[in-house]
Design a protein around this motif. Structure first.
Motif, PDB file in Angstrom:
ATOM      1  N   GLY A 165       0.807  -1.216   0.000  1.00  0.00           N
ATOM      2  CA  GLY A 165       0.000   0.000   0.000  1.00  0.00           C
ATOM      3  C   GLY A 165       0.832   1.255   0.000  1.00  0.00           C
ATOM      4  N   SER A 166       2.135   1.118  -0.228  1.00  0.00           N
ATOM      5  CA  SER A 166       3.066   2.227  -0.020  1.00  0.00           C
ATOM      6  C   SER A 166       3.001   3.319  -1.070  1.00  0.00           C
ATOM      7  N   ILE A 167       2.242   3.130  -2.141  1.00  0.00           N
ATOM      8  CA  ILE A 167       1.908   4.216  -3.057  1.00  0.00           C
ATOM      9  C   ILE A 167       0.526   4.754  -2.719  1.00  0.00           C
ATOM     10  N   ARG A 168      -0.420   3.864  -2.540  1.00  0.00           N
ATOM     11  CA  ARG A 168      -1.822   4.269  -2.406  1.00  0.00           C
ATOM     12  C   ARG A 168      -2.117   4.946  -1.069  1.00  0.00           C
ATOM     13  N   GLN A 169      -1.577   4.414   0.020  1.00  0.00           N
ATOM     14  CA  GLN A 169      -1.884   5.004   1.327  1.00  0.00           C
ATOM     15  C   GLN A 169      -1.324   6.417   1.477  1.00  0.00           C
ATOM     16  N   PRO A 170      -0.058   6.700   1.105  1.00  0.00           N
ATOM     17  CA  PRO A 170       0.387   8.093   1.160  1.00  0.00           C
ATOM     18  C   PRO A 170      -0.327   8.988   0.154  1.00  0.00           C
ATOM     19  N   ALA A 383     -16.095 -11.817 -11.409  1.00  0.00           N
ATOM     20  CA  ALA A 383     -17.038 -12.470 -12.316  1.00  0.00           C
ATOM     21  C   ALA A 383     -18.339 -11.674 -12.405  1.00  0.00           C
ATOM     22  N   ALA A 384     -18.582 -10.807 -11.407  1.00  0.00           N
ATOM     23  CA  ALA A 384     -19.845 -10.062 -11.361  1.00  0.00           C
ATOM     24  C   ALA A 384     -19.667  -8.553 -11.440  1.00  0.00           C
ATOM     25  N   VAL A 385     -18.450  -8.042 -11.167  1.00  0.00           N
ATOM     26  CA  VAL A 385     -18.235  -6.588 -11.163  1.00  0.00           C
ATOM     27  C   VAL A 385     -16.978  -6.248 -11.955  1.00  0.00           C
ATOM     28  N   ASP A 386     -16.866  -4.970 -12.313  1.00  0.00           N
ATOM     29  CA  ASP A 386     -15.698  -4.489 -13.062  1.00  0.00           C
ATOM     30  C   ASP A 386     -14.584  -4.018 -12.150  1.00  0.00           C
ATOM     31  N   VAL A 387     -14.939  -3.340 -11.072  1.00  0.00           N
ATOM     32  CA  VAL A 387     -13.961  -2.845 -10.105  1.00  0.00           C
ATOM     33  C   VAL A 387     -14.526  -3.039  -8.704  1.00  0.00           C
ATOM     34  N   VAL A 388     -13.631  -3.092  -7.736  1.00  0.00           N
ATOM     35  CA  VAL A 388     -14.017  -3.149  -6.325  1.00  0.00           C
ATOM     36  C   VAL A 388     -13.633  -1.813  -5.691  1.00  0.00           C
ATOM     37  N   ALA A 389     -14.565  -1.231  -4.948  1.00  0.00           N
ATOM     38  CA  ALA A 389     -14.351   0.073  -4.323  1.00  0.00           C
ATOM     39  C   ALA A 389     -14.359  -0.047  -2.805  1.00  0.00           C
ATOM     40  N   MET A 390     -13.432   0.657  -2.173  1.00  0.00           N
ATOM     41  CA  MET A 390     -13.359   0.717  -0.707  1.00  0.00           C
ATOM     42  C   MET A 390     -12.475   1.889  -0.327  1.00  0.00           C
ATOM     43  N   PRO A 391     -12.398   2.238   0.950  1.00  0.00           N
ATOM     44  CA  PRO A 391     -11.439   3.285   1.339  1.00  0.00           C
ATOM     45  C   PRO A 391     -10.012   2.816   1.066  1.00  0.00           C
ATOM     46  N   THR A 392      -9.128   3.751   0.805  1.00  0.00           N
ATOM     47  CA  THR A 392      -7.712   3.399   0.698  1.00  0.00           C
ATOM     48  C   THR A 392      -7.141   3.117   2.083  1.00  0.00           C
ATOM     49  N   ALA A 393      -7.548   3.887   3.065  1.00  0.00           N
ATOM     50  CA  ALA A 393      -7.083   3.736   4.444  1.00  0.00           C
ATOM     51  C   ALA A 393      -8.268   3.949   5.376  1.00  0.00           C
ATOM     52  N   PRO A 394      -8.252   3.327   6.552  1.00  0.00           N
ATOM     53  CA  PRO A 394      -9.391   3.470   7.467  1.00  0.00           C
ATOM     54  C   PRO A 394      -9.455   4.832   8.163  1.00  0.00           C
TER      55      PRO A 394
END
Length: 473
Positions: A165-170, A383-394
């Motif tokens: 996560g060292s690119i996405r979290q910062p 199989a059912a979605v194109d992308v998964v979405a969630m927070p990058t950090a809590p």
């Protein structure tokens, strides 16, 4: 105009402006080495080209900073560690060669957690980086220097490395875009290794399209890195990207607890924006995601233990003074104790333990089995979605020093990011809002392996629908 119209018309002027901005950003402690001579030589060479040849280069004259665990010939490269304090790289990493070939101008090496081990950039031997949004806050880690420099506007783009996560979290903490490519999309040749089956180099930028253009310049197979693949080319989205028909998977159970309310509110607003743009939301299950953190810290530390064994004071790195040892064994111990910081030592010890006789099957092999289950969860979801979405950090950026004495809490900062590394999937963090304290929140999108075209299209379309994002004051 191209989205990478970062490209300046006067290359030398843009280079000098970037070097001046970097000097002005010194209170952030984001830069370990400024590559003035190399940058000016590159700028002069570009300006000597015929205009048509220069214009054909996709990144002509774009100032770029690179994380200090990426080798650049003739440049001090420390990986944020005292053990490499005096190491000067004798060659260019493949990504550096490709940036040069694309016309980019490398202006700085950025501060990072030691050997990329950390979530706050407080593990650097050269001091912590400060977040441009609030100097008492962490910029995230381990690519915190690259993130802070882009967020502060000193450079338009930078390279980081992402092991968990060292690119996405910062990127999330600093309010910029951070892209981790599919494992094997970008060569690791010249990247100082942390976890070899997890590490990937990727871009950090102001916008999704800028990040996509930089990725296009550095991606591709490399005969010097056997883990790279001949993957299908990806497309950087144009101005016509939209959310219509995009199937977005949301793991609601994973988000049920442990997420700050300010983060949750921004994520819900981002999902509403995607829905309003024509996307559809689908509840999905990632049943083994709860095991991602322990799995990651077993796999990553085991690989770190093996990779860092070479820094022994003989072949590589710092050697203790002769007065500090009496034989070869004590020389190894003294040199490594002096050269490595506390967090690196902690991870080496943990990794050595899980690889030791009697514990390999109980820990490391079991972690690899769970890693496979995590990968299968994503395969079933896609199989059912194109992308998964969630927070990058809590959470948003926490205060410097807040979690230094509690490594387990620090490790939980990566709870939403490590799964993409364990499964080798591409993922991107895009700013999606501010919490009540005015700190940035990141939306993370994950796509199937080598699905960068879909990932970038979805992220760019969301970015367009979101509108302009503020910058640090």
């Amino acid at each position: 105009m191209s989205a990478i119209d970062l490209r300046p018309t006067a290359v030398s002027a843009a280079t000098e402006a970037a070097l001046t901005a970097i000097a002005g950003a010194s209170p952030l402690n984001a830069v370990l080495t400024t590559t003035d001579e190399r940058a000016r030589a590159s700028a002069a060479a570009l300006e000597a080209l015929p205009a048509a040849d220069r214009d054909a280069l996709p990144l002509a004259g774009v100032p770029i900073a690179i994380k200090d665990n990426i080798c650049a010939r003739g440049t001090r490269t420390t990986a944020g560690s005292r053990i490499l304090d005096r190491f000067v790289a004798p060659y260019d990493a493949t990504v550096v060669e490709r940036l040069d070939a694309a016309g980019a101008v490398i202006v700085a090496k950025t501060n990072c957690d030691e050997f990329a081990m950390g979530s706050s950039n407080e593990n650097s031997a050269f001091g912590p980086v400060k977040n441009p949004w609030a100097h008492d806050r962490t910029p995230g880690g381990s690519s915190g220097g690259s993130a802070a420099l882009v967020a502060a506007g000193a450079v338009p783009v930078a390279l980081g490395s992402d092991t968990g996560g060292s690119i996405r979290q910062p990127a999330s903490f600093c309010g910029i875009v951070g892209l981790k490519p599919t494992y094997g999309r970008v060569s690791r040749y010249g990247l100082i290794a942390y976890g070899s089956s997890l590490d990937q180099i990727g871009p950090m930028a102001r916008t999704v399209r800028q990040a996509g253009h930089v990725l296009a310049a550095i991606a591709g197979p490399d005969p010097r890195d056997a883990t790279t693949v001949h993957a299908p080319a990806f497309e950087v989205p144009g101005t016509d990207a939209n959310l219509q028909g995009l199937r977005v998977g949301v793991p609601r159970a994973l988000l049920a607890s442990g997420v700050d309310e300010g983060v949750r509110a921004s994520i819900e607003q981002a999902l509403a924006t995607m829905l309003a743009g024509g996307a559809t939301l689908h509840d999905i299950e990632l049943p083994h995601a709860a095991h991602a953190i322990p799995t990651y810290y077993l796999v990553a530390t085991a690989e770190a233990s093996a990779n860092l064994a070479r820094y022994d004071g003989v072949r590589f790195g710092h050697r203790a003074a002769a007065s500090e040892y009496s034989d070869l064994g004590s020389m190894y111990a003294a040199s490594r104790s002096e050269g490595f910081g506390a967090e690196v030592i902690r991870r080496i010890l943990l990794g050595t333990y899980v690889l030791s006789a009697g514990y390999y099957d109980a820990y490391y092999r079991k972690a690899q089995q769970v890693r496979t289950l995590i990968t299968r969860d994503y395969e079933q979801a896609f199989a059912a979605v194109d992308v998964v979405a969630m927070p990058t950090a809590p959470t948003t950026a926490f205060r410097l020093g807040e979690k230094v004495e509690d490594p387990l809490q620090m490790y939980l900062a990566d709870v939403f990011t490590v799964s993409a590394n364990l499964s080798g999937l591409p993922a991107i963090s895009v700013p999606c809002g501010l919490d009540p304290a005015g700190l940035p929140v990141g939306l993370q999108l994950t796509a199937p392996a080598f699905g960068e075209t879909m990932l970038l299209r979805a992220a760019a379309a969301y970015e367009d629908a979101r509108g302009a994002f503020p910058t640090p004051s």
